[in-house]
Design an enzyme around this catalytic site. Structure first.
Site, short mmCIF file in Angstrom:
data_model
loop_
_atom_site.label_atom_id
_atom_site.label_comp_id
_atom_site.label_asym_id
_atom_site.label_seq_id
_atom_site.Cartn_x
_atom_site.Cartn_y
_atom_site.Cartn_z
N GLU A 209 0.91 -1.10 0.07
CA GLU A 209 0.00 0.18 0.15
C GLU A 209 0.84 1.17 -0.12
O GLU A 209 0.64 2.34 -0.65
CB GLU A 209 -1.05 -0.05 1.18
CG GLU A 209 -1.86 -1.20 1.19
CD GLU A 209 -3.24 -1.05 0.43
OE1 GLU A 209 -3.27 -0.41 -0.62
OE2 GLU A 209 -4.16 -2.05 0.31
N LYS A 251 -2.79 9.58 1.68
CA LYS A 251 -4.23 9.01 1.87
C LYS A 251 -4.96 10.19 2.35
O LYS A 251 -6.26 10.30 1.97
CB LYS A 251 -4.14 7.72 2.91
CG LYS A 251 -5.63 7.17 3.18
CD LYS A 251 -6.07 5.74 3.13
CE LYS A 251 -7.40 5.64 3.19
NZ LYS A 251 -7.55 4.36 3.48
N HIS A 289 -3.68 -9.56 2.07
CA HIS A 289 -4.37 -8.41 1.13
C HIS A 289 -3.15 -7.80 0.45
O HIS A 289 -3.31 -7.44 -0.83
CB HIS A 289 -4.86 -7.53 2.22
CG HIS A 289 -5.40 -6.33 1.47
ND1 HIS A 289 -6.35 -6.49 0.64
CD2 HIS A 289 -5.30 -5.05 1.61
CE1 HIS A 289 -6.86 -5.28 0.26
NE2 HIS A 289 -6.07 -4.09 0.54
P1 NAD Z 1 -4.49 -8.74 9.43
O1 NAD Z 1 -5.43 -7.53 10.35
O2 NAD Z 1 -5.03 -9.90 9.30
O3 NAD Z 1 -3.36 -8.64 10.46
C1 NAD Z 1 -2.13 -9.56 10.08
C2 NAD Z 1 -1.54 -10.17 10.94
O4 NAD Z 1 -0.85 -9.72 11.95
C3 NAD Z 1 -2.68 -11.10 12.10
O5 NAD Z 1 -2.45 -12.43 12.23
C4 NAD Z 1 -2.17 -10.12 13.34
O6 NAD Z 1 -2.56 -11.15 14.55
C5 NAD Z 1 -0.93 -9.98 13.30
N1 NAD Z 1 -0.35 -8.74 13.95
C6 NAD Z 1 -1.12 -7.62 14.04
N2 NAD Z 1 -0.24 -6.57 14.68
C7 NAD Z 1 0.67 -7.43 15.03
C8 NAD Z 1 2.00 -6.95 15.79
N3 NAD Z 1 2.12 -5.68 16.04
N4 NAD Z 1 2.75 -7.83 16.05
C9 NAD Z 1 2.60 -9.18 15.68
N5 NAD Z 1 1.57 -9.72 15.13
C10 NAD Z 1 0.65 -8.72 14.62
O7 NAD Z 1 -3.80 -7.94 8.45
P2 NAD Z 1 -3.67 -6.42 7.53
O8 NAD Z 1 -2.72 -6.61 6.42
O9 NAD Z 1 -3.36 -5.62 8.81
O10 NAD Z 1 -5.17 -6.14 7.20
C11 NAD Z 1 -5.58 -6.61 6.24
C12 NAD Z 1 -7.18 -5.93 5.87
O11 NAD Z 1 -7.18 -4.62 5.84
C13 NAD Z 1 -7.97 -6.86 4.80
O12 NAD Z 1 -9.03 -7.21 5.39
C14 NAD Z 1 -8.06 -5.57 4.12
O13 NAD Z 1 -9.30 -5.65 3.16
C15 NAD Z 1 -8.26 -4.28 5.03
N6 NAD Z 1 -8.10 -2.95 4.57
C16 NAD Z 1 -8.96 -2.19 4.56
C17 NAD Z 1 -8.50 -0.59 4.21
C18 NAD Z 1 -9.60 0.49 4.64
O14 NAD Z 1 -9.38 1.38 4.20
N7 NAD Z 1 -10.52 0.05 5.58
C19 NAD Z 1 -7.28 -0.48 3.77
C20 NAD Z 1 -6.40 -1.40 3.30
C21 NAD Z 1 -6.82 -2.94 3.94
N1 GLY Z 2 -8.27 1.65 0.86
C1 GLY Z 2 -9.04 2.32 0.04
C2 GLY Z 2 -9.80 3.38 0.62
O1 GLY Z 2 -9.52 4.01 1.67
O2 GLY Z 2 -10.46 4.15 -0.17
#
Ligand code: NAD
Ligand code: GLY
Length: 385
Positions: A209, A251, A289
């Site tokens: 990202e 962003k 993701h």
């Molecule tokens: P995630 O939330 O699954 O976290 C990844 C893993 O890291 C998890 O298993 C968690 O237990 C572990 N973890 C988290 N913090 C930790 C830390 N500090 N130390 C050790 N382990 C830790 O994955 P992600 O990549 O953070 O998020 C992906 C999600 O975010 C997707 O569902 C995606 O669609 C969403 N997303 C949303 C937006 C939005 O604008 N709302 C933007 C981008 C992504």
């Molecule tokens: N991750 C896309 C948005 O926040 O619009």
């Protein structure tokens, strides 16, 4: 020119005893009128959460939503700082992983909020990665028609992207984020020290990202990333702090101009049309993701090059930078018709047209709404191993 030194703050330039620039927390504002909020960004912030939260939430009762591994690392510290600030908080754990972003877990949260005595003046703290942030944010958006929540992102992905902008959602089997709400947090508190406990794969995942933000908006930032892969992957405090901040700024700038994605905000979905399709085909879990977005960026850049919109050399630089950050740009040949069908789910959301942001060059993007199935088929061939 030494781009690294020219661009990133030098952590050695302050006097003895003073925090270096890299160690100072920074505050960005997301200016959205009555929905405005602050993003606190930097090291050593988690212990200050209680004091910061007291400034922005009305009530004193709240729930901290996290998953087991994050709760084990940071749960008691989070609860403690909030209690010390006079708040009555309950810690709730959800299972780890993308599959938790579902209506069943949201319903479980509603029941637990009720059991904890949350009312309309209460608040939720989302402590974790994007999954916890999206799920807890969605539960906060819908519980009693919406209560306050604070994002405390602990993954790179969440600190540079998902905690900002108020998109909350859960998935359906048919597609990602199909049920959701815009609900801005009251504050984001991103303690960059928490990135140190992230598994390597999760850390690399977040760079997709950051690279996307540089690709769509800032060629200088892109050059800085290219020149600094080593220090960034090695968690150099100053370099990472700067990259996280610049990514957040990009962003914020898009969100402040188009909070509800009437148009411009769609640029943030660069790499996501095909990325989301791949994520869904992989049944949420096998591809992280950011990994799906990295492959999606390579595929969508290929479409832009084929259309003569983007120089092939820039698409090569994009793939090279993704690979340098340990991200995939190829995948075991997905079934093209399945990818096209998954992209169609996006199309249904937009009255028959899929708005696909395509890069024009490094630092610039445009949105098109006429990507044909054959172009997706060819892009799938490009990213297939
Ligand atoms: P995630 O939330 O699954 O976290 C990844 C893993 O890291 C998890 O298993 C968690 O237990 C572990 N973890 C988290 N913090 C930790 C830390 N500090 N130390 C050790 N382990 C830790 O994955 P992600 O990549 O953070 O998020 C992906 C999600 O975010 C997707 O569902 C995606 O669609 C969403 N997303 C949303 C937006 C939005 O604008 N709302 C933007 C981008 C992504
Ligand atoms: N991750 C896309 C948005 O926040 O619009």
């Amino acid at each position: 020119m030494n781009i690294l030194l020219a661009g990133f703050p030098d952590s050695e330039t302050t006097g003895a005893g003073e925090p270096s620039q890299a160690e100072r927390a920074e505050v960005l504002t997301v200016p959205l009128g009555t929905n405005s909020y602050e993003i606190h960004l930097g090291p050593k912030l988690l212990p200050q959460l209680g004091h910061l939260a007291a400034r922005c939430v009305g009530g004193r009762r709240g729930c901290v939503v996290s998953n087991r591994s994050v709760a084990r690392l940071y749960g008691s510290q989070t609860v403690e700082t909030l209690r010390q600030a006079g708040m009555d908080v309950t810690l709730i754990e959800v299972p780890a992983g993308e599959r938790s972003k579902c209506l069943r877990q949201a319903r479980r949260l509603y029941h637990q909020f009720l059991a904890a005595g949350l009312d309309r003046a209460s608040f939720v703290v989302a402590l974790g990665g994007g999954v916890v942030g999206d799920l807890a944010g969605f539960a906060a958006a819908t519980y009693m028609r919406g209560i306050d929540y604070i994002q405390v992102p602990t993954t790179l992905m969440a600190q540079v992207d998902s905690s900002i902008g108020g998109k909350t959602a859960v998935n359906l089997p048919q597609g990602k984020n199909l049920i959701g709400a815009f609900h801005q947090p009251r504050m984001v508190v991103a303690d960059t020290d928490t990135l140190r406990s992230l598994p390597r794969r999760e850390y690399r995942n977040g760079w997709a990202e950051v690279i996307k933000h540089a690709l769509i908006a800032d060629a200088d930032f892109w050059a800085l990333l290219e020149a600094s892969v080593g220090p960034l992957l090695n968690l150099d405090t100053a370099c990472v702090g700067h990259a996280v901040r610049r990514s957040c700024e990009i962003k914020v700038d898009v969100v402040r101009r188009d909070e509800r994605e009437a148009g411009l905000r769609a640029v943030l979905n660069c790499g996501h049309t095909i990325g989301h399709a791949l994520e869904r085909i992989a049944a949420y879990g096998h591809l992280r993701h950011g990994e799906a977005v990295a492959i999606g960026l390579a595929a969508e850049a290929h479409i832009a090059v084929s259309r003569g919109m983007m120089p092939a050399a820039d698409a090569s630089r994009l793939e090279a930078l993704l690979v340098a950050f340990g991200l995939p740009v190829r995948v075991d040949a997905p079934e093209p018709t399945a990818v096209i069908a998954a992209c169609e789910v996006d199309k249904k959301r937009l009255a028959g047209k899929t708005r696909v942001p395509l890069p024009l060059r490094i630092g610039s993007v445009t949105i098109v709404d006429d990507v044909k199935p054959d172009e997706i088929r060819e892009a799938v061939a490009h990213i297939s191993r």
